[in-house]
Design an enzyme around this catalytic site. Structure first.
Site, mmCIF file in Angstrom:
data_model
loop_
_atom_site.group_PDB
_atom_site.id
_atom_site.type_symbol
_atom_site.label_atom_id
_atom_site.label_comp_id
_atom_site.label_asym_id
_atom_site.label_seq_id
_atom_site.Cartn_x
_atom_site.Cartn_y
_atom_site.Cartn_z
ATOM 1 N N GLY A 181 -3.962 -44.540 29.607
ATOM 2 C CA GLY A 181 -5.036 -45.515 29.582
ATOM 3 C C GLY A 181 -6.317 -44.982 28.980
ATOM 4 O O GLY A 181 -6.477 -43.781 28.735
ATOM 5 N N HIS A 185 -4.999 -45.494 -32.255
ATOM 6 C CA HIS A 185 -3.747 -46.058 -31.769
ATOM 7 C C HIS A 185 -2.624 -45.029 -31.748
ATOM 8 O O HIS A 185 -2.536 -44.150 -32.595
ATOM 9 C CB HIS A 185 -3.290 -47.275 -32.599
#
Length: 473
Positions: free
Chosen positions: A88, A378
């Site tokens: 818890g 390119h």
């Protein structure tokens, strides 16, 4: 208001069963960073004396991730305590008590609640003021699953009497819409006293941290609630669905901040920032762009659609055309003023482009420096290269930089023209103003101003006939 040292306790022990993942829940990412990293950054912004992280499931993995932390929390003093077994929230905070001095305020946060703002927590700490128990609360239309704030009366200002967990709540208590966020600030000396009184007499047989509220009331200590309206600040992550929902909230808020700073976003809903993005004036970002790590965009930069940019600095006036991938990783990528990159270009770690450099479609650059005005427009590769000013690098050309064991550099000096489909076998230097004929394989240095051609001589055979297919073949 007295100033008290601040110690931040962060719950990070849960497994996160609903995440259905082997990764500890607090290490799942939001905005490119672990949920826990966001919480640690918030603690650092509060000038906390220390952060104490309570670990359990995947403890070693969580602790290792924290050791690698960057950002605001890099200098935050950090301690770890284990919660084993996990009994818890109250039991979790009990594990931190040995490292919490009594002269401070303890701020309890959850490691899976990443969007809490430091200003909100500052307001909560002001309510605590070293002598009260302060709770961060929120009113929700559907409070199912959350602990309810029970007050002494129906007024919003009525004294808080208790927090009742949903599973333990009566029908009347479940009708309450004000919920506890999981965040509280409490004087540590009082926290120590109250945690010693906890028991597990409840439906889940757990030690609830929220039970300290009734102890505070019994001791005559004021319990105050700082109520906010922004649910995202206290939203936790327990499933992939909740993580995705919170990611959208995070990205939308970040997009709003960018636009308030003057950035033009084509569609705020189609932006993903997974790190730190800083922008100059008049920056434009098209749709579906992802920014990872540390990225800076200078004044007037334009980013086309569908770009992925990580760990890069892009200077003023540069244009990144659509579908470009820039990944600086550890070495970073630099793009100079007025440079043009893409579309469909790839800049890898160590790419350093000078002003007005052009990198076109299907060009890859790695660990290379290109000086002002150089162009590779390119279908080319530049790896481990130093390229001078105004170089023109032809289509289909590559630097052959790897011999199977080591990388070697190629030096291309200013005003060189490299023809199409060339292979420059490193280590090699092309002197200033030289020209390399198309289709050449260059294995030796080329003198300045020379024309170098390294290819087989063309042979033409007159009256040559192509082979004819045989029938049935």
């Amino acid at each position: 208001m007295a100033i008290h040292p601040l110690d931040v306790v962060i719950m990070a022990a849960g497994k996160g069963t609903r995440m259905k993942s082997s990764l500890p829940k607090v290490l799942h990412r939001l905005g490119g960073r672990a949920l826990l990293a966001h919480v640690l950054d918030c603690a650092a912004q509060l000038s906390a004396r220390q952060a104490v992280v309570i670990t359990g499931h995947g403890a070693m993995e969580v602790e290792a991730a924290c050791a690698r932390r960057t950002g605001a929390s890099a200098d935050l003093s950090l301690k770890f305590v284990r919660q084993e077994p996990q009994l818890g929230t109250g039991h979790a905070v009990q594990q931190a008590l040995p490292v919490l001095p009594d002269d401070g305020i303890t701020l309890v946060l959850s490691g899976d609640v990443p969007l809490t703002q430091a200003a909100t927590l500052q307001a909560l700490l002001a309510q605590c003021d070293g002598q009260r128990l302060a709770l961060l609360t929120l009113s929700m239309a559907d409070p199912a699953g959350y602990g309810r704030i029970v007050r002494a009366g129906t007024q919003a200002s009525a004294q808080v009497r208790a927090i009742v967990e949903h599973k333990d709540a009566s029908e009347a208590e479940r009708a309450i819409h004000e919920i506890y966020s999981g965040i509280m600030a409490v004087p540590t000396r009082l926290l120590r006293r109250w945690l010693a009184r906890l028991d597990n007499d409840n439906v889940q047989n757990e030690y609830y941290l929220t039970d300290i509220v009734k102890f505070a009331v019994a001791d005559g200590v004021a319990v105050v609630a700082h109520q906010i309206t922004d649910a995202a600040q206290v939203a936790g992550v327990n499933s992939p669905v909740q993580l995705a929902e919170l990611e959208r909230v995070y990205q939308q808020r970040l997009a709003t901040t960018l636009m308030e700073q003057g950035v033009r976003l084509a569609d705020p809903a189609r932006l993903d920032v997974r790190g730190q993005l800083t922008c100059g004036q008049d920056v434009e970002i098209d749709v579906n762009c992802v920014f990872d790590g540390r990225v800076s965009l200078g004044q007037g930069v334009r980013i086309g659609a569908n770009c992925v940019i990580a760990n890069a600095a892009i200077a003023a006036g540069a244009v990144i055309h659509p579908f470009t991938h820039i990944d600086g990783e550890k070495l970073g990528v630099q793009v100079g003023e007025g440079a043009m990159v893409g579309p469909f270009a790839r800049l890898r770690p160590g790419a350093n482009l000078g002003a007005e450099v052009h990198i076109g479609n299907f060009v890859e650059v790695k660990n290379s420096t290109l000086a002002r005005g150089a162009k590779a427009n390119h279908l080319a590769y530049l790896g481990d290269a130093t390229v001078g000013e105004r170089v023109n690098y032809g289509a289909g050309s590559i630097t052959a930089n790897y011999d199977g064991a080591n990388k070697h550099r190629t030096v291309i000096e200013a005003d060189v023209h490299i023809g199409s489909n060339c292979v420059l076998v490193a280590p090699v230097t092309i002197g200033a103003g030289a020209t390399v004929g198309g289709g050449s394989t260059i294995t030796r240095d080329v003198p300045a101003g020379a024309l170098s051609v390294g290819r087989g001589r063309q042979v033409s055979i007159a009256n040559w006939a192509r082979p004819v297919k045989k029938p049935g073949v």
